[in-house]
Design an enzyme around this catalytic site. Structure first.
Site, mmCIF file in Angstrom:
data_model
loop_
_atom_site.group_PDB
_atom_site.id
_atom_site.type_symbol
_atom_site.label_atom_id
_atom_site.label_comp_id
_atom_site.label_asym_id
_atom_site.label_seq_id
_atom_site.Cartn_x
_atom_site.Cartn_y
_atom_site.Cartn_z
ATOM 1 N N GLY A 290 0.781 -1.233 0.000
ATOM 2 C CA GLY A 290 0.000 0.000 0.000
ATOM 3 C C GLY A 290 0.813 1.282 0.000
ATOM 4 O O GLY A 290 0.369 2.301 -0.505
ATOM 5 N N ARG B 99 -5.968 0.294 -6.253
ATOM 6 C CA ARG B 99 -4.782 0.951 -5.688
ATOM 7 C C ARG B 99 -4.366 2.153 -6.529
ATOM 8 O O ARG B 99 -3.746 3.086 -6.020
ATOM 9 C CB ARG B 99 -3.600 -0.031 -5.630
ATOM 10 N N LYS C 31 -7.007 5.754 11.227
ATOM 11 C CA LYS C 31 -8.401 5.604 11.668
ATOM 12 C C LYS C 31 -8.438 5.541 13.188
ATOM 13 O O LYS C 31 -8.336 4.450 13.766
ATOM 14 C CB LYS C 31 -8.985 4.297 11.120
ATOM 15 N N GLU D 283 3.863 4.609 5.652
ATOM 16 C CA GLU D 283 2.662 3.768 5.523
ATOM 17 C C GLU D 283 1.554 4.514 4.786
ATOM 18 O O GLU D 283 1.505 5.740 4.802
ATOM 19 C CB GLU D 283 2.140 3.388 6.913
ATOM 20 N N ASP D 284 0.664 3.757 4.181
ATOM 21 C CA ASP D 284 -0.524 4.369 3.593
ATOM 22 C C ASP D 284 -1.595 4.570 4.661
ATOM 23 O O ASP D 284 -2.239 5.612 4.716
ATOM 24 C CB ASP D 284 -1.068 3.533 2.426
ATOM 25 N N ASP E 102 -4.691 1.282 10.611
ATOM 26 C CA ASP E 102 -6.074 0.883 10.869
ATOM 27 C C ASP E 102 -6.160 0.504 12.353
ATOM 28 O O ASP E 102 -6.360 1.362 13.214
ATOM 29 C CB ASP E 102 -6.384 -0.296 9.928
ATOM 30 N N ASP F 36 -6.318 -1.048 -1.420
ATOM 31 C CA ASP F 36 -7.051 -1.918 -2.349
ATOM 32 C C ASP F 36 -8.317 -2.510 -1.752
ATOM 33 O O ASP F 36 -8.500 -2.540 -0.530
ATOM 34 C CB ASP F 36 -6.150 -3.081 -2.786
HETATM 35 C C1 PRP Z 1 -2.567 -2.353 5.231
HETATM 36 C C2 PRP Z 1 -1.706 -1.120 5.449
HETATM 37 C C3 PRP Z 1 -0.982 -1.417 6.711
HETATM 38 C C4 PRP Z 1 -1.952 -2.312 7.468
HETATM 39 C C5 PRP Z 1 -2.618 -1.502 8.517
HETATM 40 O O1 PRP Z 1 -1.820 -3.317 4.587
HETATM 41 O O2 PRP Z 1 -0.831 -0.896 4.375
HETATM 42 O O3 PRP Z 1 0.239 -2.083 6.482
HETATM 43 O O4 PRP Z 1 -2.935 -2.780 6.544
HETATM 44 O O5 PRP Z 1 -3.525 -2.293 9.232
HETATM 45 P P1 PRP Z 1 -3.506 -2.369 10.836
HETATM 46 O O6 PRP Z 1 -3.211 -1.013 11.361
HETATM 47 O O7 PRP Z 1 -4.906 -2.825 11.161
HETATM 48 O O8 PRP Z 1 -2.502 -3.383 11.248
HETATM 49 P P2 PRP Z 1 -2.470 -4.673 4.047
HETATM 50 O O9 PRP Z 1 -2.271 -5.746 5.067
HETATM 51 O O10 PRP Z 1 -3.866 -4.426 3.588
HETATM 52 O O11 PRP Z 1 -1.535 -5.014 2.823
HETATM 53 P P3 PRP Z 1 -1.283 -4.162 1.500
HETATM 54 O O12 PRP Z 1 -0.493 -2.955 1.920
HETATM 55 O O13 PRP Z 1 -0.504 -5.063 0.642
HETATM 56 O O14 PRP Z 1 -2.620 -3.779 0.928
#
Ligand code: PRP
Length: 184
Positions: A48, A169, A135, A103-104, A107, A163
Site C-alpha cells: 500500500g 490501488r 483511523k 505507511e498508507d 487501521d 485496495d
Molecule cells: C494495510 C496497510 C498497513 C496495514 C494496517 O496493509 O498498508 O500495512 O494494513 O492495518 P492495521 O493497522 O490494522 O494493522 P495490508 O495488510 O492491507 O496489505 P497491503 O499494503 O498489501 O494492501
C-alpha cells in the site's frame, strides 16, 4: 484511473487528489525541517505504501535512501491479528540510521506496533512513522505517529495504494466503495 473509470462502484470521494497533494507538501516540509543535516532511510511497507513513498520522497530536499518490507498478519483469521510474519525483510542493516517508516494507513495499529518493536530492536539512530491515513476509531494499539496526513472515519477506503480484493490501488484519490461491490 479516475472516478469515471469506477462507474457506480464508487460511493464517495473522501480525500481528493488535490487534498492529497497539498498534504504531501506539508508532510515533506515537516520532514525536511526535522531531518535537516541528516540522511533519512525511508522504509516503505508493501504494497500500500508505494504511492505515498513515491510522492513523499520526491518532495523531500533531505537526502534519503529507500528500502521496503512486506509483512502479513496471521494467527486469528482476521486481517490484523497483531501476529506478523515477515514476507520480505529490509535489504540492509538499519543500525545507526535515521529510519522513517512510510505507511498508507494505520487501521488497528497492530501491524505497525509490531513493526516498530521489530525495527527498534535493530538499533537505528532514530525511528519515526509517517502515514497518509489513520483511523482513530479502529485503533487497538497505540502507535506514535510523527507525520500523519488525515484522520479518517472507520470506513473501508480504497485508492492511493489502498485496495479492495487487489484492485483500486491506482486511483489518485481516496474513496469509499458502494455496498454492491462487497456483495458481488
Ligand atoms: C494495510 C496497510 C498497513 C496495514 C494496517 O496493509 O498498508 O500495512 O494494513 O492495518 P492495521 O493497522 O490494522 O494493522 P495490508 O495488510 O492491507 O496489505 P497491503 O499494503 O498489501 O494492501
Amino acid at each position: 484511473m479516475d472516478a469515471a473509470d469506477m462507474g457506480n462502484d464508487l460511493a464517495e470521494v473522501l480525500i481528493s487528489e488535490q487534498q492529497l497533494n497539498d498534504k504531501l507538501d506539508e508532510m515533506a516540509a515537516d520532514i525536511d525541517r526535522d531531518y535537516r543535516g541528516k540522511e533519512v532511510l525511508l522504509v516503505g511497507v508493501l504494497n500500500g505504501a508505494v504511492m505515498v513513498m513515491a510522492d513523499l520522497s520526491r518532495r523531500l530536499h533531505t537526502h534519503c535512501t529507500m528500502d521496503w518490507m512486506a509483512v502479513s498478519s496471521y494467527g486469528s483469521g482476521t486481517k490484523s491479528s497483531g501476529v506478523v510474519r515477515i514476507l520480505k525483510d529490509l535489504s540492509a542493516d538499519v543500525m545507526g540510521k535515521h529510519v522513517l517508516i512510510v505507511e498508507d494507513i494505520i487501521d488497528s495499529g497492530l501491524t505497525l506496533s509490531w513493526l516498530i518493536k521489530n525495527l527498534a530492536s535493530r538499533e537505528p539512530a532514530s525511528l519515526r512513522v509517517a502515514t497518509m491515513l489513520r483511523k482513530p476509531d479502529a485503533a487497538k494499539a497505540h502507535v506514535e505517529v510523527a507525520y500523519c496526513g488525515f484522520d479518517i472515519p472507520n470506513k473501508f477506503v480504497v485508492g492511493y495504494g489502498l485496495d479492495y480484493a487487489g484492485k483500486y490501488r491506482n486511483l489518485p484519490f481516496i474513496g469509499t466503495l458502494a455496498p454492491h461491490v462487497y456483495r458481488s
